[in-house]
Design a protein around this motif. Sequence first.
Motif, PDB file in Angstrom:
ATOM      1  N   GLY A  26       0.808  -1.214   0.000  1.00 42.75           N
ATOM      2  CA  GLY A  26       0.000   0.000   0.000  1.00 42.75           C
ATOM      3  C   GLY A  26       0.842   1.267   0.000  1.00 42.75           C
ATOM      4  N   ARG A  27       0.349   2.278  -0.692  1.00 41.86           N
ATOM      5  CA  ARG A  27       1.105   3.507  -0.836  1.00 41.86           C
ATOM      6  C   ARG A  27       0.971   4.432   0.357  1.00 41.86           C
ATOM      7  N   THR A  28       0.178   4.058   1.358  1.00 40.24           N
ATOM      8  CA  THR A  28      -0.044   4.946   2.491  1.00 40.24           C
ATOM      9  C   THR A  28       0.908   4.672   3.641  1.00 40.24           C
ATOM     10  N   PHE A  29       1.841   3.753   3.459  1.00 39.20           N
ATOM     11  CA  PHE A  29       2.729   3.346   4.548  1.00 39.20           C
ATOM     12  C   PHE A  29       3.453   4.530   5.159  1.00 39.20           C
ATOM     13  N   ALA A  50       6.686   1.526  19.193  1.00 40.12           N
ATOM     14  CA  ALA A  50       5.964   2.204  18.124  1.00 40.12           C
ATOM     15  C   ALA A  50       6.843   3.302  17.538  1.00 40.12           C
ATOM     16  N   ILE A  51       6.515   3.682  16.315  1.00 39.70           N
ATOM     17  CA  ILE A  51       7.305   4.685  15.603  1.00 39.70           C
ATOM     18  C   ILE A  51       6.367   5.560  14.782  1.00 39.70           C
ATOM     19  N   ASN A  52       6.665   6.849  14.732  1.00 44.68           N
ATOM     20  CA  ASN A  52       5.770   7.730  13.979  1.00 44.68           C
ATOM     21  C   ASN A  52       6.076   7.634  12.481  1.00 44.68           C
ATOM     22  N   TYR A  53       5.356   8.403  11.674  1.00 45.89           N
ATOM     23  CA  TYR A  53       5.435   8.237  10.231  1.00 45.89           C
ATOM     24  C   TYR A  53       6.838   8.504   9.678  1.00 45.89           C
ATOM     25  N   SER A  54       7.570   9.424  10.290  1.00 48.21           N
ATOM     26  CA  SER A  54       8.867   9.804   9.752  1.00 48.21           C
ATOM     27  C   SER A  54      10.007   8.978  10.322  1.00 48.21           C
ATOM     28  N   ASP A  73      11.992   2.024   7.196  1.00 54.23           N
ATOM     29  CA  ASP A  73      12.542   2.468   5.920  1.00 54.23           C
ATOM     30  C   ASP A  73      11.341   2.701   4.998  1.00 54.23           C
ATOM     31  N   ASN A  74      10.936   3.949   4.847  1.00 55.89           N
ATOM     32  CA  ASN A  74       9.742   4.235   4.062  1.00 55.89           C
ATOM     33  C   ASN A  74       9.944   3.938   2.575  1.00 55.89           C
ATOM     34  N   TYR A  80      11.169  -2.310  11.241  1.00 56.09           N
ATOM     35  CA  TYR A  80      12.029  -3.308  11.857  1.00 56.09           C
ATOM     36  C   TYR A  80      11.932  -3.250  13.381  1.00 56.09           C
ATOM     37  N   LEU A  81      12.245  -4.364  14.011  1.00 56.17           N
ATOM     38  CA  LEU A  81      12.402  -4.415  15.456  1.00 56.17           C
ATOM     39  C   LEU A  81      13.687  -5.189  15.737  1.00 56.17           C
TER      40      LEU A  81
END
Length: 126
Positions: A26-29, A50-54, A73-74, A80-81
Amino acid sequence: QVQLVESGGGLVQAGGSLRLSCAASGRTFSSSAMGWFRQAPGKEREFVAAINYSGRSTSYADSVKGRFTISRDNAKNTVYLQMKSLKPEDTAVYYCAARRAGLSTIVVVPTSYDYWGQGTQVTVSS
């Protein structure tokens, strides 16, 4: 629709390391916050990281702070964890989760996530 596929689980001795990956479709990742949760037998699903969008903001459960690192890695649609100094009490099924597109901030409650992977087993032997 977003699909999440985890990988990297396995059996490791106490003190060892593993890196889990979660590949998202999906392109919304890149606009979504992502999280890792785990569930041990007979226990409720619990927040891990948890991690924010950036990727510039992260949050960790106290039980894993200093041992686990979440990253993303967007360009590869992957989160990753990295898990180090693993303990037997880290044994669980680990789930990747994503919030809906545009929900970019970190939350730690499972019900705030809209998409879930199938889970990957992590077993730490003593």
